[in-house]
Design an enzyme around this catalytic site. Structure first.
Site, PDB file in Angstrom:
ATOM      1  N   ASN A 146     108.330 -15.307  54.181  1.00 12.50           N
ATOM      2  CA  ASN A 146     108.313 -16.498  54.869  1.00 12.50           C
ATOM      3  C   ASN A 146     107.174 -17.667  54.086  1.00 12.50           C
ATOM      4  OD1 ASN A 146     108.943 -19.033  56.214  1.00 12.50           O
ATOM      5  ND2 ASN A 146     108.052 -17.887  58.245  1.00 12.50           N
ATOM      6  N   LYS A 152     107.192 -20.703  54.455  1.00 10.39           N
ATOM      7  CA  LYS A 152     106.986 -21.647  55.329  1.00 10.39           C
ATOM      8  C   LYS A 152     107.134 -23.143  54.469  1.00 10.39           C
ATOM      9  CE  LYS A 152     104.555 -18.759  58.512  1.00 10.39           C
ATOM     10  NZ  LYS A 152     103.559 -18.469  59.647  1.00 10.39           N
ATOM     11  N   HIS A 199     111.980 -18.653  64.606  1.00  6.98           N
ATOM     12  CA  HIS A 199     110.593 -18.491  64.374  1.00  6.98           C
ATOM     13  C   HIS A 199     109.699 -19.097  65.473  1.00  6.98           C
ATOM     14  CE1 HIS A 199     106.840 -18.636  62.399  1.00  6.98           C
ATOM     15  NE2 HIS A 199     107.067 -17.408  61.665  1.00  6.98           N
ATOM     16  N   GLU A 239     107.312 -20.807  65.097  1.00  2.00           N
ATOM     17  CA  GLU A 239     106.867 -22.268  64.780  1.00  2.00           C
ATOM     18  C   GLU A 239     107.907 -23.407  65.288  1.00  2.00           C
ATOM     19  OE1 GLU A 239     105.597 -21.521  61.006  1.00  2.00           O
ATOM     20  OE2 GLU A 239     103.733 -20.340  61.752  1.00  2.00           O
ATOM     21  N   GLU A 265     107.004 -10.587  66.042  1.00  2.00           N
ATOM     22  CA  GLU A 265     105.703 -11.450  65.524  1.00  2.00           C
ATOM     23  C   GLU A 265     105.003 -12.193  66.849  1.00  2.00           C
ATOM     24  OE1 GLU A 265     106.433 -12.908  61.326  1.00  2.00           O
ATOM     25  OE2 GLU A 265     107.451 -14.723  62.643  1.00  2.00           O
ATOM     26  N   GLY A 313      99.116 -16.345  61.243  1.00  2.00           N
ATOM     27  CA  GLY A 313      98.222 -17.103  60.571  1.00  2.00           C
ATOM     28  C   GLY A 313      96.793 -17.030  61.116  1.00  2.00           C
ATOM     29  N   SER A 367      99.554 -11.875  60.345  1.00  2.00           N
ATOM     30  CA  SER A 367      98.813 -11.688  59.408  1.00  2.00           C
ATOM     31  C   SER A 367      98.695 -10.156  58.823  1.00  2.00           C
ATOM     32  CB  SER A 367      97.253 -11.596  60.323  1.00  2.00           C
ATOM     33  OG  SER A 367      97.227 -12.950  60.755  1.00  2.00           O
TER      34      SER A 367
HETATM   35  P1  13P Z   1     101.403 -14.789  58.660  1.00  2.00           P
HETATM   36  O1  13P Z   1     101.489 -13.583  57.913  1.00  2.00           O
HETATM   37  O2  13P Z   1     100.415 -16.017  57.703  1.00  2.00           O
HETATM   38  O3  13P Z   1     100.417 -14.329  59.798  1.00  2.00           O
HETATM   39  O4  13P Z   1     102.640 -15.471  59.367  1.00  2.00           O
HETATM   40  C1  13P Z   1     103.439 -14.665  59.872  1.00  2.00           C
HETATM   41  C2  13P Z   1     104.889 -15.368  59.896  1.00  2.00           C
HETATM   42  O5  13P Z   1     104.760 -16.199  60.740  1.00  2.00           O
HETATM   43  C3  13P Z   1     106.004 -14.892  59.199  1.00  2.00           C
HETATM   44  O6  13P Z   1     107.120 -15.397  59.585  1.00  2.00           O
END
Ligand code: 13P
Length: 249
Positions: A9, A11, A94, A96, A166, A172, A212
């Protein structure tokens, strides 16, 4: 035997030109036919990324879409716009999107239905906050998210979907769930899929871990019996993402 699926992803990172260059270079290193590999890139980079991975086993996904086919939804992208340009996967719900753009379980359910109707493979995200984990309601929360997401969806369609567990506190932050925590939650997701549908559907659906994931911890996570790969954020735009795709089984 479920085929592992490892998705990046990206982002809100990379312009179309940057995406093309990175996707081409990474697809050459991460072209592993024994795993489904997906790069979920920003909308504006989808076309260049699709061209860049042509002839490899890497598929391109979107990070979101609207549930309507068209209409007065300024700034949104419809499912048919994605499929027409060759998008195969779409991330739905997601954390976010839920946290910053107000997406609800109901929106996730509508998007999931529409994605499946268009032949897109949805990667449906679920996961608890740190507070929910501390309160001991992780499993309850994740079960509710899965039930709400799959409401009204047939077993045959559910089998095509991917669920990404997740935990929000791991996204993150560099704080990865332990393989035991990730396995426990992914097993609970599989169990609730079995309760909604049947044992066969539960056995077939693919469940990823995200939060992560790095080249160093991927193998231990992905080798858990209920974890069928990962949804990777930050590490998916690093030069060694191929180490995650080619993790040691
Ligand atoms: P990270 O791998 O940066 O922690 O993000 C995970 C994520 O949100 C994947 O959709």
């Amino acid at each position: 035997m479920r085929k592992k699926i490892i998705a990046g992803n990206w982002k809100m990172n990379k312009t179309p030109a940057q995406a093309a260059a990175f996707a081409k270079e990474m697809a050459a290193k991460a072209d592993n036919a024994s795993v489904d590999v997906v790069f979920c890139v920003p909308y504006t980079a989808i076309s260049t990324a699709i061209n860049a991975v042509a002839g490899t086993n890497v598929a391109i996904g979107a990070q979101n879409m609207h549930f309507e086919e068209s209409g007065a939804y300024t700034g949104e992208i419809a499912p048919g716009m994605l499929t027409e340009i060759g998008v195969k996967y779409v991330i739905i719900g997601h954390s976010e999107r839920r946290a910053y753009f107000g997406e609800t379980d109901c929106d996730v359910n509508k998007k999931l239905k529409v994605a499946l109707a268009h032949g897109l493979i949805p990667i449906v995200c679920v996961g608890e906050s740190l507070t929910q984990r501390q309160l001991g309601i992780t499993i309850e929360h994740v079960r509710i998210q899965v039930k709400a997401a799959f409401d009204g969806i047939s077993a045959a369609d559910a089998t095509k979907a991917v669920i990404a567990y997740e935990p929000i506190w791991a996204i993150g932050t560099g704080v990865t769930a332990t393989s035991a925590q990730a396995e426990e939650a992914c097993a609970a997701v599989r169990q609730v899929v079995g309760e909604i549908y049947d044992a066969q559907t539960a056995e077939a659906i693919r469940i990823q871990y995200g939060g992560s994931v790095t080249a160093d911890n991927a193998a231990e996570l992905f080798n858990q019996s209920n974890i069928d790969g990962g949804l990777v954020g930050g590490a998916s735009i690093k030069d060694d993402f191929d180490r995650i795709v080619n993790y040691k089984r």
